[in-house]
Scaffold this motif. Structure first.
Motif, PDB file in Angstrom:
ATOM      1  N   HIS A 432      11.394   5.275   3.462  1.00  0.00           N
ATOM      2  CA  HIS A 432      11.790   5.352   1.881  1.00  0.00           C
ATOM      3  C   HIS A 432      12.589   6.543   1.579  1.00  0.00           C
ATOM      4  O   HIS A 432      12.939   6.854   0.327  1.00  0.00           O
ATOM      5  CB  HIS A 432      10.686   5.102   0.909  1.00  0.00           C
ATOM      6  N   LYS A 434      15.666   9.342   1.339  1.00  0.00           N
ATOM      7  CA  LYS A 434      17.038   8.894   1.281  1.00  0.00           C
ATOM      8  C   LYS A 434      18.067  10.195   1.797  1.00  0.00           C
ATOM      9  O   LYS A 434      17.588  11.339   1.869  1.00  0.00           O
ATOM     10  CB  LYS A 434      17.386   8.584  -0.263  1.00  0.00           C
ATOM     11  N   TRP A 435      19.166   9.864   2.311  1.00  0.00           N
ATOM     12  CA  TRP A 435      20.010  10.689   2.846  1.00  0.00           C
ATOM     13  C   TRP A 435      20.166  12.053   1.972  1.00  0.00           C
ATOM     14  O   TRP A 435      20.156  12.990   2.411  1.00  0.00           O
ATOM     15  CB  TRP A 435      21.556  10.056   3.364  1.00  0.00           C
ATOM     16  N   ASN A 436      20.335  12.053   0.681  1.00  0.00           N
ATOM     17  CA  ASN A 436      20.602  12.936  -0.322  1.00  0.00           C
ATOM     18  C   ASN A 436      19.155  13.405  -0.775  1.00  0.00           C
ATOM     19  O   ASN A 436      19.322  14.511  -1.604  1.00  0.00           O
ATOM     20  CB  ASN A 436      21.502  12.488  -1.438  1.00  0.00           C
ATOM     21  N   SER A 438      16.599  12.304  -2.251  1.00  0.00           N
ATOM     22  CA  SER A 438      16.195  11.721  -3.407  1.00  0.00           C
ATOM     23  C   SER A 438      14.925  10.706  -3.341  1.00  0.00           C
ATOM     24  O   SER A 438      14.554   9.817  -4.339  1.00  0.00           O
ATOM     25  CB  SER A 438      16.949  11.221  -4.385  1.00  0.00           C
ATOM     26  N   GLY A 439      14.682  10.593  -2.023  1.00  0.00           N
ATOM     27  CA  GLY A 439      13.667   9.622  -1.548  1.00  0.00           C
ATOM     28  C   GLY A 439      12.069   9.957  -1.736  1.00  0.00           C
ATOM     29  O   GLY A 439      11.874  11.205  -2.185  1.00  0.00           O
ATOM     30  N   GLY A 487      25.384   2.902  -1.079  1.00  0.00           N
ATOM     31  CA  GLY A 487      24.524   3.668  -0.909  1.00  0.00           C
ATOM     32  C   GLY A 487      24.979   4.573   0.371  1.00  0.00           C
ATOM     33  O   GLY A 487      23.947   5.463   0.728  1.00  0.00           O
ATOM     34  N   SER A 490      24.459   8.625   0.213  1.00  0.00           N
ATOM     35  CA  SER A 490      23.505   9.113  -0.932  1.00  0.00           C
ATOM     36  C   SER A 490      22.081   8.553  -0.442  1.00  0.00           C
ATOM     37  O   SER A 490      21.027   9.117  -0.297  1.00  0.00           O
ATOM     38  CB  SER A 490      23.930   8.385  -2.224  1.00  0.00           C
ATOM     39  N   HIS A 491      22.103   7.198  -0.410  1.00  0.00           N
ATOM     40  CA  HIS A 491      20.641   6.445  -0.002  1.00  0.00           C
ATOM     41  C   HIS A 491      20.722   6.474   1.434  1.00  0.00           C
ATOM     42  O   HIS A 491      19.500   6.779   2.403  1.00  0.00           O
ATOM     43  CB  HIS A 491      20.609   5.225  -0.478  1.00  0.00           C
TER      44      HIS A 491
END
Length: 522
Positions: A432, A434-436, A438-439, A487, A490-491
């Motif tokens: 869960h 995220k690439w950026n 924010s996960g 996504g 970002s995701h």
């Protein structure tokens, strides 16, 4: 595996010699003897006196040289010699002694047996020559009768033969010591190469030393499970392990294993070595053209085979553990998904998609399969999430969402501390993220997120979107791919998204949508 071949300096520099006439009626490869003397009558007399000479079923091949210079040329251009009969006084008073020094020190041949025979012992006294030159015998020509020449030659050749056997055994044991630490495959992905490498090492032992030379050893490596004999590797005519010849040998080995046939019934030219561990037969090494192997050679090969049998037993344990691990993963995954509404189909689709994406990214087949297996446990932590939250059809409250967000940590706790589940642990904990950055749960970003978790992140969202859940309808593939592209960067990992696009274009994603009962239990 890289073959280790050790040969003397003389052997390295030798080239095939011209055919020479052999003395005696023996049929084996003759012992090569160099006669160095400036008297032609000595050459003729030597040939006459040794005309019926035989040792160990082999006659002798006499090669003659008239002086030290000619002898050097012959030694450097021809195959190694077992014995050299060297006169002292030739083109120079000490020409023979200089030749001995050259053979031992410059040419580096410590195995050839050197017999000094001289008609002028006053110029080269016996004690002085014995003490100062590396020779094996000293003979006065006036005392060297036919009988004494025969005795000296037999003694010298026997010593040479024994040195060759010792050297051959040393080389074989050295090869075993160097090979054994590398026998066990670092990965079960290379098991076929492992079997081929072991057979190659066994075959190479047939070529060590002059007395154990087998011109064209061919063979097979076969494993035995119950009554089933499986050909794992072959050389020469048996390189095609699925061919008729290999199948015939497998049948013969099966008959030996069942007691219907004995190894001796296969013939003198066949060496069949059982691979035994704790009185259990795990397979066979089958070698052809083995009739020239000595008892010592066969012993060395058996030692190597025993080492391999022990490695094979350990490999089987590893494969059994890996299969047990695979089954344990599957059962845990089913247990986790049993609380959800999509049970086994979801984890099967995820595993398929993750494996394919990983391969498209250039990851090896074996590693990709392990990622697929690990992906089945990505939601194992949901075991710790209450059913009323997990199955709630309405939108979750902020508090309920925080409970859901705890499942990666719960999964990591369940899978932590076990080497077999390291990848599954990382997938459960980080899928869960995220690439950026924010996960959750750790806010990792980019390549700090394990690649397996990055692939599972895309596969999990894609599968969730394209299948019906209590809180949503199933999206079309086009709608799901739009969301995945939204996504990108970002995701999701941009490279993984690009692979998903390729799989959408080539139809794989369409094929991966379904799920049968067979898929469920796979």
């Amino acid at each position: 595996m890289k073959l280790i071949r050790n040969r003397s300096a003389a052997a390295k520099r030798s080239v095939p010699s011209a055919p020479q006439k052999s003395i005696g009626a023996a049929t084996g490869t003759p012992w090569r003897v160099l006669v160095v003397d400036d008297d032609k009558d000595i050459h003729s007399l030597t040939r006459l006196n040794l005309r019926d000479f035989q040792f160990a079923g082999r006659g002798i091949e006499l090669v003659t040289a008239m002086n030290g210079v000619e002898a050097r040329k012959i030694i450097t251009e021809q195959e190694p010699f077992a014995v050299a009969l060297v006169d002292v006084v030739m083109e120079q008073e000490d020409a023979g002694l200089k030749l001995v020094e050259w053979i031992r020190q410059e040419w580096g041949d410590s195995q050839i047996r050197v017999i000094i025979r001289t008609g002028q012992p006053g110029i080269a006294p016996e004690r002085y020559v014995i003490d100062n030159y590396d020779i094996d015998d000293y003979k006065d020509k006036t005392e060297l009768t036919a009988g004494r020449l025969y005795t000296a030659m037999r003694t010298a050749i026997k010593a040479y033969r024994d040195i060759q056997v010792i050297e051959s055994n040393r080389m074989g044991l050295e090869q075993i010591l160097e090979t054994t630490p590398n026998l066990f495959p670092r990965s079960v992905d290379v098991v076929p190469e492992f079997f081929q490498g072991v057979l190659t090492q066994i075959i190479s032992l047939c070529h060590l030393g002059k007395n154990s030379f087998v011109s064209s050893a061919e063979g097979l490596l076969l494993t035995l499970t119950g009554e089933q004999v499986v050909v794992q590797a072959g050389t020469g005519d048996y390189e095609n392990i699925n061919g008729d010849k290999a199948h015939t040998v497998a049948t013969l080995c099966g008959e030996v294993a069942s007691g219907k046939r004995t190894p001796q019934s296969l013939g003198d030219d066949i060496l069949l070595i059982p691979l035994m561990t704790h009185k259990s037969r795990m397979g066979f090494i089958y070698l052809e053209n083995a009739s020239q192997l000595s008892k010592g050679d066969r012993h060395i090969i058996h030692v190597m085979a025993n080492q391999f049998a022990a490695v094979l037993a350990n490999l089987q344990l590893t494969l059994d553990l890996q299969e047990a691990n695979k089954q344990a993963m599957h059962m845990l995954a089913i247990a986790a998904e049993f609380k959800d509404t999509d049970t086994g189909c979801h984890i099967h689709r995820i595993a398929n998609l993750v494996t394919r994406v990983a391969e498209e990214l250039g990851i090896s087949r074996g590693e990709a399969v392990r990622m697929g297996q690990a992906s089945k446990l990505h939601d194992i932590g949901k075991i710790g999430v209450p059913d009323d939250i997990l199955r709630k059809p309405e939108k979750l409250t902020k508090e309920e969402y925080e409970v859901i967000k705890a499942h990666p940590g719960i999964g990591a706790t369940i899978l932590g501390g076990q080497r077999w589940f390291e990848m599954a642990h990382d997938v459960a904990l980080f899928h869960h993220e995220k690439w950026n950055g924010s996960g959750y749960p750790q806010g990792l970003a980019g390549e700090a997120i394990p690649i397996a978790a990055r692939i599972v992140a895309v596969a999990d969202v894609f599968d969730a979107l394209t299948n019906k859940r209590p809180y949503k309808r199933a999206w079309t593939l086009e709608e799901a791919m739009t969301a995945i592209f939204d996504g990108k960067g970002s995701h999701f990992d941009p490279q993984v998204v690009e692979v998903m696009r390729q799989l959408f274009d080539n139809g794989f994603l369409h094929e991966n949508m379904g799920c049968s009962y067979d898929d469920y239990v796979a």
